[in-house]
Design an enzyme around this catalytic site. Structure first.
Site, PDB file in Angstrom:
ATOM      1  N   GLU A 103       0.838  -1.210   0.000  1.00  0.00           N
ATOM      2  CA  GLU A 103       0.000   0.000   0.000  1.00  0.00           C
ATOM      3  C   GLU A 103       0.867   1.252   0.000  1.00  0.00           C
ATOM      4  O   GLU A 103       2.016   1.226   0.449  1.00  0.00           O
ATOM      5  CB  GLU A 103      -0.878   0.016   1.251  1.00  0.00           C
ATOM      6  CG  GLU A 103      -2.312  -0.398   1.022  1.00  0.00           C
ATOM      7  CD  GLU A 103      -3.158   0.664   0.329  1.00  0.00           C
ATOM      8  OE1 GLU A 103      -2.620   1.522  -0.405  1.00  0.00           O
ATOM      9  OE2 GLU A 103      -4.376   0.627   0.515  1.00  0.00           O
ATOM     10  N   ASP A 104       0.298   2.363  -0.464  1.00  0.00           N
ATOM     11  CA  ASP A 104       1.002   3.646  -0.386  1.00  0.00           C
ATOM     12  C   ASP A 104       0.890   4.223   1.020  1.00  0.00           C
ATOM     13  O   ASP A 104       1.876   4.596   1.639  1.00  0.00           O
ATOM     14  CB  ASP A 104       0.472   4.642  -1.438  1.00  0.00           C
ATOM     15  CG  ASP A 104      -1.041   4.815  -1.412  1.00  0.00           C
ATOM     16  OD1 ASP A 104      -1.738   4.081  -0.660  1.00  0.00           O
ATOM     17  OD2 ASP A 104      -1.548   5.694  -2.131  1.00  0.00           O
ATOM     18  N   ASP A 107      -4.281   4.826   6.473  1.00  0.00           N
ATOM     19  CA  ASP A 107      -4.653   5.896   7.398  1.00  0.00           C
ATOM     20  C   ASP A 107      -5.697   5.382   8.402  1.00  0.00           C
ATOM     21  O   ASP A 107      -5.356   5.015   9.515  1.00  0.00           O
ATOM     22  CB  ASP A 107      -5.129   7.112   6.616  1.00  0.00           C
ATOM     23  CG  ASP A 107      -5.308   8.305   7.534  1.00  0.00           C
ATOM     24  OD1 ASP A 107      -4.553   8.402   8.517  1.00  0.00           O
ATOM     25  OD2 ASP A 107      -6.207   9.125   7.284  1.00  0.00           O
ATOM     26  N   PHE A 157      -1.998  15.819   4.681  1.00  0.00           N
ATOM     27  CA  PHE A 157      -2.338  15.149   3.432  1.00  0.00           C
ATOM     28  C   PHE A 157      -1.107  15.225   2.559  1.00  0.00           C
ATOM     29  O   PHE A 157      -0.567  16.300   2.320  1.00  0.00           O
ATOM     30  CB  PHE A 157      -3.537  15.808   2.751  1.00  0.00           C
ATOM     31  CG  PHE A 157      -4.112  14.947   1.669  1.00  0.00           C
ATOM     32  CD1 PHE A 157      -5.103  14.020   1.965  1.00  0.00           C
ATOM     33  CD2 PHE A 157      -3.637  15.028   0.371  1.00  0.00           C
ATOM     34  CE1 PHE A 157      -5.616  13.193   0.969  1.00  0.00           C
ATOM     35  CE2 PHE A 157      -4.139  14.201  -0.628  1.00  0.00           C
ATOM     36  CZ  PHE A 157      -5.136  13.290  -0.327  1.00  0.00           C
ATOM     37  N   ARG A 170       1.121  12.489  -8.693  1.00  0.00           N
ATOM     38  CA  ARG A 170       1.687  11.154  -8.463  1.00  0.00           C
ATOM     39  C   ARG A 170       3.140  11.063  -8.899  1.00  0.00           C
ATOM     40  O   ARG A 170       3.905  10.268  -8.382  1.00  0.00           O
ATOM     41  CB  ARG A 170       0.893  10.095  -9.242  1.00  0.00           C
ATOM     42  CG  ARG A 170      -0.506   9.850  -8.729  1.00  0.00           C
ATOM     43  CD  ARG A 170      -1.067   8.565  -9.358  1.00  0.00           C
ATOM     44  NE  ARG A 170      -2.509   8.509  -9.287  1.00  0.00           N
ATOM     45  CZ  ARG A 170      -3.205   8.062  -8.249  1.00  0.00           C
ATOM     46  NH1 ARG A 170      -2.580   7.629  -7.187  1.00  0.00           N
ATOM     47  NH2 ARG A 170      -4.519   8.031  -8.272  1.00  0.00           N
TER      48      ARG A 170
HETATM   49  P1  IMP Z   1      -7.571   4.397   4.596  1.00  0.00           P
HETATM   50  O1  IMP Z   1      -8.625   3.562   3.944  1.00  0.00           O
HETATM   51  O2  IMP Z   1      -8.135   5.499   5.467  1.00  0.00           O
HETATM   52  O3  IMP Z   1      -6.551   3.585   5.367  1.00  0.00           O
HETATM   53  O4  IMP Z   1      -6.830   5.187   3.454  1.00  0.00           O
HETATM   54  C1  IMP Z   1      -6.057   4.511   2.546  1.00  0.00           C
HETATM   55  C2  IMP Z   1      -6.112   5.096   1.145  1.00  0.00           C
HETATM   56  O5  IMP Z   1      -6.533   6.455   1.126  1.00  0.00           O
HETATM   57  C3  IMP Z   1      -4.719   5.098   0.575  1.00  0.00           C
HETATM   58  O6  IMP Z   1      -4.483   3.922  -0.150  1.00  0.00           O
HETATM   59  C4  IMP Z   1      -4.698   6.335  -0.287  1.00  0.00           C
HETATM   60  O7  IMP Z   1      -5.086   6.020  -1.596  1.00  0.00           O
HETATM   61  C5  IMP Z   1      -5.705   7.271   0.325  1.00  0.00           C
HETATM   62  N1  IMP Z   1      -5.055   8.285   1.207  1.00  0.00           N
HETATM   63  C6  IMP Z   1      -5.142   8.378   2.560  1.00  0.00           C
HETATM   64  N2  IMP Z   1      -4.424   9.410   3.032  1.00  0.00           N
HETATM   65  C7  IMP Z   1      -3.839   9.985   1.948  1.00  0.00           C
HETATM   66  C8  IMP Z   1      -2.924  11.110   1.783  1.00  0.00           C
HETATM   67  O8  IMP Z   1      -2.482  11.796   2.719  1.00  0.00           O
HETATM   68  N3  IMP Z   1      -2.557  11.367   0.500  1.00  0.00           N
HETATM   69  C9  IMP Z   1      -2.976  10.652  -0.576  1.00  0.00           C
HETATM   70  N4  IMP Z   1      -3.806   9.602  -0.467  1.00  0.00           N
HETATM   71  C10 IMP Z   1      -4.244   9.273   0.785  1.00  0.00           C
HETATM   72 MG    MG Z   2      -4.477   4.004  -2.304  1.00  0.00          MG
END
Ligand code: IMP
Ligand code: MG
Length: 183
Positions: A103-104, A107, A157, A170
């Site tokens: 994963e990138d 959060d 962010f 990106r």
């Molecule tokens: P989660 O589902 O809240 O864990 O968020 C995961 C996904 O949200 C990541 O795979 C990203 O694609 C996107 N995301 C969450 N925070 C950021 C950020 O700060 N920048 C860019 N993408 C984010």
């Molecule tokens: Mg993502």
């Protein structure tokens, strides 16, 4: 809402490359042990955000590496929509494989929490998670990934090195904070 502008560099291209190298060494060691020397791992990249990290990490792992891709979409602008749509899962066969999700950023953990049961369903030999960034909410005790490149300790962010804001930024080589993210 003001159009967000790029803020300071949080992790430079050089810092990222160094951390990815270390992660690759750690994963190589761990999976060599786990597979009793057979040395294999199947990386499942979550598109699109993980593509740069996946490409670099794969080249730092000295094992028999296989690559699969799934696509997850949940974000609009700065906020998660709360539902995650996946594609590319239907023909994924991970039976008996040692699977490492790439994963990138994790959060809230929502994306990964919803993805893991789909992967588990295909009966992998093992299932673990590697994320380049641990998001701020991860630091507050949300889902704990097995491998984390960098942990964010403040709410921010971030964009670059695969991470986007509405599909922009990106291709930035560094990871940078996007200003006005709180609006
Ligand atoms: P989660 O589902 O809240 O864990 O968020 C995961 C996904 O949200 C990541 O795979 C990203 O694609 C996107 N995301 C969450 N925070 C950021 C950020 O700060 N920048 C860019 N993408 C984010
Ligand atoms: Mg993502």
């Amino acid at each position: 809402m003001a159009k967000p502008s790029l803020g300071p560099v949080l992790f430079s291209q050089k810092q990222i490359a160094s951390r990815v190298y270390t992660l690759g060494c750690q994963i190589t060691d761990d999976y060599r042990k786990m597979t009793f020397g057979a040395g294999q791992v199947t990386l499942v990249g979550v598109m699109k955000g993980s593509i740069m990290f996946l490409a670099d990490l794969a080249r730092e792992i000295e094992l028999d590496v296989q690559i699969e891709l799934v696509r997850a979409e949940s974000y609009h602008g700065f906020a998660s929509t709360g539902t995650v749509a996946f594609s590319g899962l239907a023909h994924l066969n991970l039976t008996g494989r040692h699977v490492l999700v790439v994963e990138d950023i994790i959060d809230s953990g929502l994306t990964v929490q919803q993805l893991l049961p789909h992967l588990q369903h295909t009966q992998p030999a093992s299932l673990a998670v590697c994320t380049l960034l641990g998001g701020y909410r991860t630091s507050l005790g949300a889902l704990q990934p097995d491998y984390v490149g960098f942990q964010l300790t403040e709410k921010a962010f971030v964009v670059g090195y695969g991470l986007d804001y509405n599909n922009q930024y990106r291709n930035l080589p560094d990871i940078r904070i996007l200003k006005d993210a709180e609006e």
